[in-house]
Motif scaffolding. Sequence first.
Motif, PDB file in Angstrom:
ATOM      1  N   THR A   2       0.833  -1.196   0.000  1.00  0.00           N
ATOM      2  CA  THR A   2       0.000   0.000   0.000  1.00  0.00           C
ATOM      3  C   THR A   2       0.870   1.248   0.000  1.00  0.00           C
ATOM      4  OG1 THR A   2      -0.125   0.197   2.394  1.00  0.00           O
ATOM      5  CG2 THR A   2      -1.772  -1.217   1.328  1.00  0.00           C
ATOM      6  N   ILE A   3       0.272   2.357  -0.386  1.00  0.00           N
ATOM      7  CA  ILE A   3       1.018   3.617  -0.435  1.00  0.00           C
ATOM      8  C   ILE A   3       1.600   3.967   0.925  1.00  0.00           C
ATOM      9  CG2 ILE A   3      -1.023   5.099  -0.164  1.00  0.00           C
ATOM     10  CD1 ILE A   3       1.271   6.450  -2.487  1.00  0.00           C
ATOM     11  N   GLN A   8       6.181   4.307   4.710  1.00  0.00           N
ATOM     12  CA  GLN A   8       6.674   3.947   6.044  1.00  0.00           C
ATOM     13  C   GLN A   8       8.062   3.336   5.938  1.00  0.00           C
ATOM     14  OE1 GLN A   8       4.987   4.638   9.115  1.00  0.00           O
ATOM     15  NE2 GLN A   8       7.137   4.355   9.679  1.00  0.00           N
ATOM     16  N   ILE A   9       8.294   2.538   4.913  1.00  0.00           N
ATOM     17  CA  ILE A   9       9.622   1.960   4.690  1.00  0.00           C
ATOM     18  C   ILE A   9      10.637   3.071   4.454  1.00  0.00           C
ATOM     19  CG2 ILE A   9      11.010   0.587   3.074  1.00  0.00           C
ATOM     20  CD1 ILE A   9       8.461  -1.206   2.770  1.00  0.00           C
ATOM     21  N   SER A  73      -0.416  11.113   7.445  1.00  0.00           N
ATOM     22  CA  SER A  73      -1.211  10.952   6.222  1.00  0.00           C
ATOM     23  C   SER A  73      -0.276  10.831   5.032  1.00  0.00           C
ATOM     24  CB  SER A  73      -2.172  12.135   6.024  1.00  0.00           C
ATOM     25  OG  SER A  73      -1.453  13.322   5.746  1.00  0.00           O
ATOM     26  N   ALA A  74      -0.756  10.136   4.011  1.00  0.00           N
ATOM     27  CA  ALA A  74      -0.012   9.980   2.760  1.00  0.00           C
ATOM     28  C   ALA A  74      -1.031   9.995   1.627  1.00  0.00           C
ATOM     29  CB  ALA A  74       0.778   8.672   2.754  1.00  0.00           C
ATOM     30  N   VAL A  75      -0.811  10.878   0.661  1.00  0.00           N
ATOM     31  CA  VAL A  75      -1.724  11.013  -0.469  1.00  0.00           C
ATOM     32  C   VAL A  75      -0.902  10.987  -1.758  1.00  0.00           C
ATOM     33  CG1 VAL A  75      -3.436  12.473  -1.592  1.00  0.00           C
ATOM     34  CG2 VAL A  75      -3.317  12.416   0.906  1.00  0.00           C
ATOM     35  N   LEU A  84       2.688  13.596   5.386  1.00  0.00           N
ATOM     36  CA  LEU A  84       2.789  14.410   6.594  1.00  0.00           C
ATOM     37  C   LEU A  84       3.189  13.501   7.749  1.00  0.00           C
ATOM     38  CD1 LEU A  84       2.400  17.123   8.064  1.00  0.00           C
ATOM     39  CD2 LEU A  84       0.005  16.435   8.420  1.00  0.00           C
ATOM     40  N   CYS A  85       4.227  13.899   8.476  1.00  0.00           N
ATOM     41  CA  CYS A  85       4.741  13.097   9.581  1.00  0.00           C
ATOM     42  C   CYS A  85       4.796  13.918  10.865  1.00  0.00           C
ATOM     43  CB  CYS A  85       6.172  12.621   9.295  1.00  0.00           C
ATOM     44  SG  CYS A  85       6.360  11.658   7.804  1.00  0.00           S
TER      45      CYS A  85
END
Length: 120
Positions: A2-3, A8-9, A73-75, A84-85
């Motif tokens: 997934t995105i 995350q990796i 969030s990740a888009v 955004l972290c």
Amino acid sequence: MTISSEFQIIADTWKAAYNRTDAGQLAPLYSQDAQYISGHVPGLVASGRERLIANFQVGMNMGGHIDRLEILSAVESGELANVLCAYHADNAGQKVSGRTLLLFKKVDDKWLIYLHMTVV
């Protein structure tokens, strides 16, 4: 994959490299024309991968350590993505928390950071 797990990796790789105090290991995560925007940078912007990596090495040498880096969030939209972290760090004994915005672009089918903005 997934995105969010893909990013995350990348986030985990970034954190591990930073905590090993080897900014050179961050270089493959950034595009050649990347920019880092932060109050920790003279003039507020480090332009170009080499300057950006040198700036991170200075922070590492001063005792910077990332305790936690969490994706909020990740888009993704085609060849661009924003992530955004939240981060929690120890900067030479001073605990800080802030936000990081990472803008990615796909280069040769690989996500690279082209804009990294940090707010404490």
